[in-house]
Design a protein around this motif. Structure first.
Motif, PDB file in Angstrom:
ATOM      1  N   SER A 202       0.818  -1.212   0.000  1.00 23.56           N
ATOM      2  CA  SER A 202       0.000   0.000   0.000  1.00 23.56           C
ATOM      3  C   SER A 202       0.847   1.256   0.000  1.00 23.56           C
ATOM      4  O   SER A 202       0.371   2.326  -0.363  1.00 23.56           O
ATOM      5  CB  SER A 202      -0.915   0.006   1.227  1.00 23.56           C
ATOM      6  N   ASN A 203       2.125   1.164   0.446  1.00 28.30           N
ATOM      7  CA  ASN A 203       2.994   2.336   0.501  1.00 28.30           C
ATOM      8  C   ASN A 203       3.976   2.381  -0.664  1.00 28.30           C
ATOM      9  O   ASN A 203       4.958   3.119  -0.635  1.00 28.30           O
ATOM     10  CB  ASN A 203       3.778   2.347   1.815  1.00 28.30           C
ATOM     11  N   ALA A 204       3.766   1.532  -1.660  1.00 30.14           N
ATOM     12  CA  ALA A 204       4.685   1.499  -2.806  1.00 30.14           C
ATOM     13  C   ALA A 204       4.632   2.812  -3.573  1.00 30.14           C
ATOM     14  O   ALA A 204       3.587   3.415  -3.731  1.00 30.14           O
ATOM     15  CB  ALA A 204       4.313   0.345  -3.731  1.00 30.14           C
ATOM     16  N   ILE A 205       5.778   3.246  -4.031  1.00 33.69           N
ATOM     17  CA  ILE A 205       5.873   4.494  -4.806  1.00 33.69           C
ATOM     18  C   ILE A 205       6.196   4.148  -6.246  1.00 33.69           C
ATOM     19  O   ILE A 205       7.029   3.303  -6.515  1.00 33.69           O
ATOM     20  CB  ILE A 205       6.977   5.403  -4.235  1.00 33.69           C
ATOM     21  N   GLU A 206       5.522   4.817  -7.161  1.00 35.32           N
ATOM     22  CA  GLU A 206       5.779   4.569  -8.574  1.00 35.32           C
ATOM     23  C   GLU A 206       7.244   4.861  -8.890  1.00 35.32           C
ATOM     24  O   GLU A 206       7.829   5.828  -8.397  1.00 35.32           O
ATOM     25  CB  GLU A 206       4.886   5.474  -9.436  1.00 35.32           C
ATOM     26  N   GLU A 207       7.826   4.013  -9.712  1.00 29.95           N
ATOM     27  CA  GLU A 207       9.247   4.151 -10.038  1.00 29.95           C
ATOM     28  C   GLU A 207       9.563   5.509 -10.639  1.00 29.95           C
ATOM     29  O   GLU A 207      10.598   6.106 -10.350  1.00 29.95           O
ATOM     30  CB  GLU A 207       9.657   3.038 -11.011  1.00 29.95           C
ATOM     31  N   SER A 208       8.656   6.011 -11.462  1.00 29.04           N
ATOM     32  CA  SER A 208       8.903   7.311 -12.092  1.00 29.04           C
ATOM     33  C   SER A 208       8.954   8.424 -11.061  1.00 29.04           C
ATOM     34  O   SER A 208       9.748   9.369 -11.176  1.00 29.04           O
ATOM     35  CB  SER A 208       7.808   7.618 -13.120  1.00 29.04           C
ATOM     36  N   ASP A 209       8.118   8.319 -10.018  1.00 29.52           N
ATOM     37  CA  ASP A 209       8.128   9.326  -8.962  1.00 29.52           C
ATOM     38  C   ASP A 209       9.443   9.279  -8.194  1.00 29.52           C
ATOM     39  O   ASP A 209      10.001  10.310  -7.816  1.00 29.52           O
ATOM     40  CB  ASP A 209       6.958   9.100  -8.006  1.00 29.52           C
ATOM     41  N   VAL A 210       9.934   8.070  -7.953  1.00 28.04           N
ATOM     42  CA  VAL A 210      11.205   7.916  -7.247  1.00 28.04           C
ATOM     43  C   VAL A 210      12.335   8.529  -8.059  1.00 28.04           C
ATOM     44  O   VAL A 210      13.191   9.251  -7.536  1.00 28.04           O
ATOM     45  CB  VAL A 210      11.491   6.422  -6.966  1.00 28.04           C
ATOM     46  N   GLU A 211      12.344   8.258  -9.366  1.00 26.60           N
ATOM     47  CA  GLU A 211      13.400   8.794 -10.219  1.00 26.60           C
ATOM     48  C   GLU A 211      13.344  10.315 -10.255  1.00 26.60           C
ATOM     49  O   GLU A 211      14.382  10.989 -10.251  1.00 26.60           O
ATOM     50  CB  GLU A 211      13.263   8.223 -11.632  1.00 26.60           C
ATOM     51  N   ALA A 212      12.126  10.872 -10.300  1.00 23.83           N
ATOM     52  CA  ALA A 212      11.984  12.325 -10.323  1.00 23.83           C
ATOM     53  C   ALA A 212      12.519  12.937  -9.034  1.00 23.83           C
ATOM     54  O   ALA A 212      13.214  13.960  -9.051  1.00 23.83           O
ATOM     55  CB  ALA A 212      10.520  12.706 -10.530  1.00 23.83           C
ATOM     56  N   LYS A 213      12.228  12.289  -7.906  1.00 25.60           N
ATOM     57  CA  LYS A 213      12.722  12.792  -6.630  1.00 25.60           C
ATOM     58  C   LYS A 213      14.237  12.675  -6.539  1.00 25.60           C
ATOM     59  O   LYS A 213      14.920  13.580  -6.047  1.00 25.60           O
ATOM     60  CB  LYS A 213      12.069  12.023  -5.486  1.00 25.60           C
ATOM     61  N   ASP A 214      14.774  11.555  -7.042  1.00 24.41           N
ATOM     62  CA  ASP A 214      16.228  11.381  -7.054  1.00 24.41           C
ATOM     63  C   ASP A 214      16.894  12.487  -7.860  1.00 24.41           C
ATOM     64  O   ASP A 214      17.933  13.036  -7.468  1.00 24.41           O
ATOM     65  CB  ASP A 214      16.601  10.012  -7.646  1.00 24.41           C
ATOM     66  N   GLU A 215      16.297  12.799  -9.012  1.00 22.01           N
ATOM     67  CA  GLU A 215      16.877  13.823  -9.879  1.00 22.01           C
ATOM     68  C   GLU A 215      16.847  15.188  -9.205  1.00 22.01           C
ATOM     69  O   GLU A 215      17.809  15.956  -9.302  1.00 22.01           O
ATOM     70  CB  GLU A 215      16.119  13.865 -11.213  1.00 22.01           C
ATOM     71  N   GLN A 216      15.765  15.487  -8.503  1.00 23.85           N
ATOM     72  CA  GLN A 216      15.678  16.758  -7.789  1.00 23.85           C
ATOM     73  C   GLN A 216      16.751  16.843  -6.713  1.00 23.85           C
ATOM     74  O   GLN A 216      17.386  17.895  -6.532  1.00 23.85           O
ATOM     75  CB  GLN A 216      14.294  16.904  -7.160  1.00 23.85           C
ATOM     76  N   GLU A 217      16.986  15.737  -6.016  1.00 25.25           N
ATOM     77  CA  GLU A 217      18.011  15.737  -4.977  1.00 25.25           C
ATOM     78  C   GLU A 217      19.399  15.919  -5.569  1.00 25.25           C
ATOM     79  O   GLU A 217      20.247  16.622  -5.011  1.00 25.25           O
ATOM     80  CB  GLU A 217      17.937  14.430  -4.185  1.00 25.25           C
ATOM     81  N   LEU A 218      19.632  15.291  -6.710  1.00 22.51           N
ATOM     82  CA  LEU A 218      20.932  15.442  -7.365  1.00 22.51           C
ATOM     83  C   LEU A 218      21.139  16.877  -7.837  1.00 22.51           C
ATOM     84  O   LEU A 218      22.254  17.409  -7.750  1.00 22.51           O
ATOM     85  CB  LEU A 218      21.041  14.472  -8.549  1.00 22.51           C
ATOM     86  N   GLU A 219      20.092  17.508  -8.343  1.00 21.07           N
ATOM     87  CA  GLU A 219      20.208  18.899  -8.775  1.00 21.07           C
ATOM     88  C   GLU A 219      20.529  19.801  -7.593  1.00 21.07           C
ATOM     89  O   GLU A 219      21.330  20.729  -7.704  1.00 21.07           O
ATOM     90  CB  GLU A 219      18.915  19.342  -9.463  1.00 21.07           C
ATOM     91  N   LEU A 220      19.905  19.535  -6.445  1.00 23.83           N
ATOM     92  CA  LEU A 220      20.211  20.296  -5.247  1.00 23.83           C
ATOM     93  C   LEU A 220      21.649  20.059  -4.797  1.00 23.83           C
ATOM     94  O   LEU A 220      22.369  20.994  -4.425  1.00 23.83           O
ATOM     95  CB  LEU A 220      19.242  19.908  -4.123  1.00 23.83           C
TER      96      LEU A 220
END
Length: 613
Positions: A202-220
């Motif tokens: 029930s707490n699974a996150i879509e892979e695309s959402d995870v990748e988007a968040k990873d990219e935002q963190e890398l940009e920061l």
């Protein structure tokens, strides 16, 4: 192990911060952020397995036990139920209580209802994260910089209101992720509480959402390590804590780092710096080094084991870039092939030599794609090659470089022909050097050889599109040959050859700093015991212009003579007419050791220089 968000919030609530607070200057409250558990911050990208994380220190374990005890005491007061799921639910509800953070702000702010950067770092939860290294000082500085400041022109330091304070809490929350109550589970187990271990998804996150968040963190992250021009050098990237940790732990080799850097596309116009897109690409390639095969391995107690139960140190469970260098194509194929002995685009990404060709610009992606499309694919597939197809692809790529080698050999032969012809003329001691006494047929031969060499790919003047810089030409250059009628008439550059004397050669020295560009000609006059040197000094610069004959862009070397010195005599050089032919010359050919200049108004006026190593 980092503390969970419930533990941090319980700490705040346990301290008694429960009254509401609204500063006099008024704010609009955002949803209250929560500080979550595990430090995501891109570390998880490069770990072969989560169980390979560093174990918590005894001090951290002791702190965690204290926080867990507070959590259990609070739960007892709130509810008689001890089920772990209700523990998490209760704490999550407390995280949405804005009164706690408002009261915390009131406790720490000044009499104006504002807070400075120094005060922010003394907030208990933040100070604890800083002291354990879970939150870096530079990260907090970046959050402070991004948060809106209270407009107060008379204040000596910047301050924030409660609204910005809550924003910073959200920013802290963004660099952490919830581990699902890992710490409280362990504590509850010790006290006989039931653990909920089932995962219903029930707490699974879509892979695309995870990748988007990873990219935002890398940009920061990129913003914290790049320079003022938003570019990142190799040395600065290597100092990034992520890379330092991977190298220090033996999970990334120095050679692997160098290969990744070589394969990453650099910022346009730069050969040694990355922009944010290049940084993201580098991390994608870095992730590819740490591919873990879940089907073939299991993890028991933090130790990776294969299907046979043998320990695997993780490095053996990863697929890295493969560099075949001079190996036969069949061997390279066997290293890249998948479980079905086929190679497609995914497998080719692991071919290190190919990635280097891309990064160096030796092979264009469009060229490669055309070759790949023409190669027959394996039966039953539309995008995979068997060994025969791979060998064809290999030979097609190799053929490109054979053509380049043929061109290089041809250019070298033409250059050798020109230099050999000039050296042969200069070897005649009965005539003046540098072609000052060459006949018409000899000049015509030199002009033909020069014209052919100018069209070769090795010519920097044409291959760079006329982009020549000072660093390309600084150094000492010896004049080998010229067709200049003025120099022939004056029997040299200065015209100071005495009766019975002879021109002995000419050297041009070009130096440059950030602000100055100086030129010096040293002309040797051979006159027996009375031999002497003539030195001409001045300034030089590069000028862009258009050819009077072809209209195409050209780059000229402009020289302004200042002084002429010989013996005990020094005089002004700006009126010395014999220097005129060399005051403005266009580049027609340039490589690492040969420079050919032509007159801007007379193309047959040629000067051939060789760099003195």
């Amino acid at each position: 192990m980092l503390r969970c968000k419930e533990s941090v919030l319980v700490t705040l609530l346990a301290l008694g911060y429960a009254s509401s607070y609204v500063p006099q200057h008024g704010v609009t409250f955002r949803p209250v952020p929560t500080i979550t558990a595990t430090r995501q911050h891109h570390n998880h990208h490069h770990l072969r397995t989560n169980n390979l994380c560093r174990q918590p220190s005894q001090q951290q374990q002791k702190q965690q036990q204290i926080v867990n005890n507070i959590a259990r005491n609070l739960i007892v007061r709130k509810s008689a139920t001890s089920d772990n799921d209700e523990v998490v639910a209760s704490l999550a509800k407390a995280a949405g209580d804005g009164d706690a953070l408002q009261a915390l702000f009131k406790k720490q702010c000044d009499s104006d209802g504002l807070m400075t950067r120094d005060t922010l770092s003394t907030v208990p939860a933040i100070m604890d994260l800083l002291s354990t290294g879970d939150l870096l000082v530079k990260e907090l500085d970046e959050m402070w910089k991004s948060a809106p400041k209270f407009p107060d022109v008379e204040a000596s330091v910047e301050r924030i209101d409660v609204d910005s304070f809550i924003q910073i809490y959200r920013d802290i929350d963004d660099i952490f992720e919830d581990e699902g109550g890992e710490g409280t589970d362990a504590s509850a187990s010790k006290n006989g509480l039931a653990q909920a271990s089932a995962d219903d998804g029930s707490n699974a996150i879509e892979e695309s959402d995870v990748e988007a968040k990873d990219e935002q963190e890398l940009e920061l992250t990129f913003k914290t390590i790049c320079d003022d021009a938003a570019l990142l050098s190799k040395a600065a990237l290597k100092e990034w804590n992520e890379i330092k940790d991977l190298i220090g732990d033996g999970m990334l080799g120095e050679d692997e780092f160098d290969k990744l850097w070589e394969c990453t596309t650099k910022y346009p116009g730069s050969s040694d710096q990355l922009d944010v897109e290049g940084f993201l690409s580098f991390n994608v390639e870095l992730d590819d080094l740490f591919v873990f095969d879940d089907d073939d391995t299991t993890n028991i107690g933090g130790v990776s084991k294969d299907a046979a139960g043998q320990e695997n140190n993780g490095a053996e469970a990863t697929k890295k870039l493969f560099y075949g260098e001079d190996l036969p194509p069949g061997v390279i194929f066997s290293e890249l092939a998948d479980g079905k002995s086929l190679v497609g685009m995914a497998e080719l990404k692991r071919w290190g030599d190919l990635q280097v060709m891309f990064s160096d610009g030796e092979l264009l992606p469009s060229e490669f794609q055309d070759m790949y499309d023409k190669v027959p694919k394996a039966p039953g597939t539309s995008d995979k090659m068997n060994e025969d197809g791979f060998v064809q692809l290999y030979e097609a790529i190799d053929g490109l470089f054979e053509n380049d080698e043929d061109e290089a050999r041809r250019s070298a032969a033409l250059k050798a022909d020109l230099l050999g012809y000039v050296y042969n003329m200069n070897s005649n001691k009965d005539v003046m050097p540098c072609g000052l006494e060459s006949v018409e047929s000899e000049m015509q031969t030199v002009l033909e050889l020069v014209a052919t060499l100018e069209t070769e790919p090795c010519n920097i003047v044409t291959s760079s599109g006329g982009e020549i810089s000072q660093k390309d030409i600084v150094g000492d250059w010896e004049l080998l040959y010229t067709t200049s009628a003025t120099m022939k008439f004056n029997k040299g550059l200065s015209g100071l050859v005495p009766p019975g004397g002879k021109f002995g050669g000419l050297t041009q020295k070009l130096t440059a700093t950030k602000y100055l560009a100086d030129v010096e000609y040293i002309e040797q006059i051979d006159a027996g015991p009375s031999s002497f040197e003539v030195r001409v000094t001045g300034d030089w610069e590069l000028k862009n212009s258009a050819s009077l004959f072809t209209g195409t862009r050209s780059v000229a070397l402009s020289v302004e003579p200042d002084k002429v010195a010989y013996g005990l005599t020094t005089t002004k050089g700006d009126h010395w007419k014999s220097l005129g032919p060399m005051n403005l010359l266009s580049f027609s050919y340039l490589d690492e050791d040969i420079r050919i200049m032509r007159g801007t108004t007379a193309l047959d006026n040629v000067f051939i220089f060789k760099k003195i190593q």
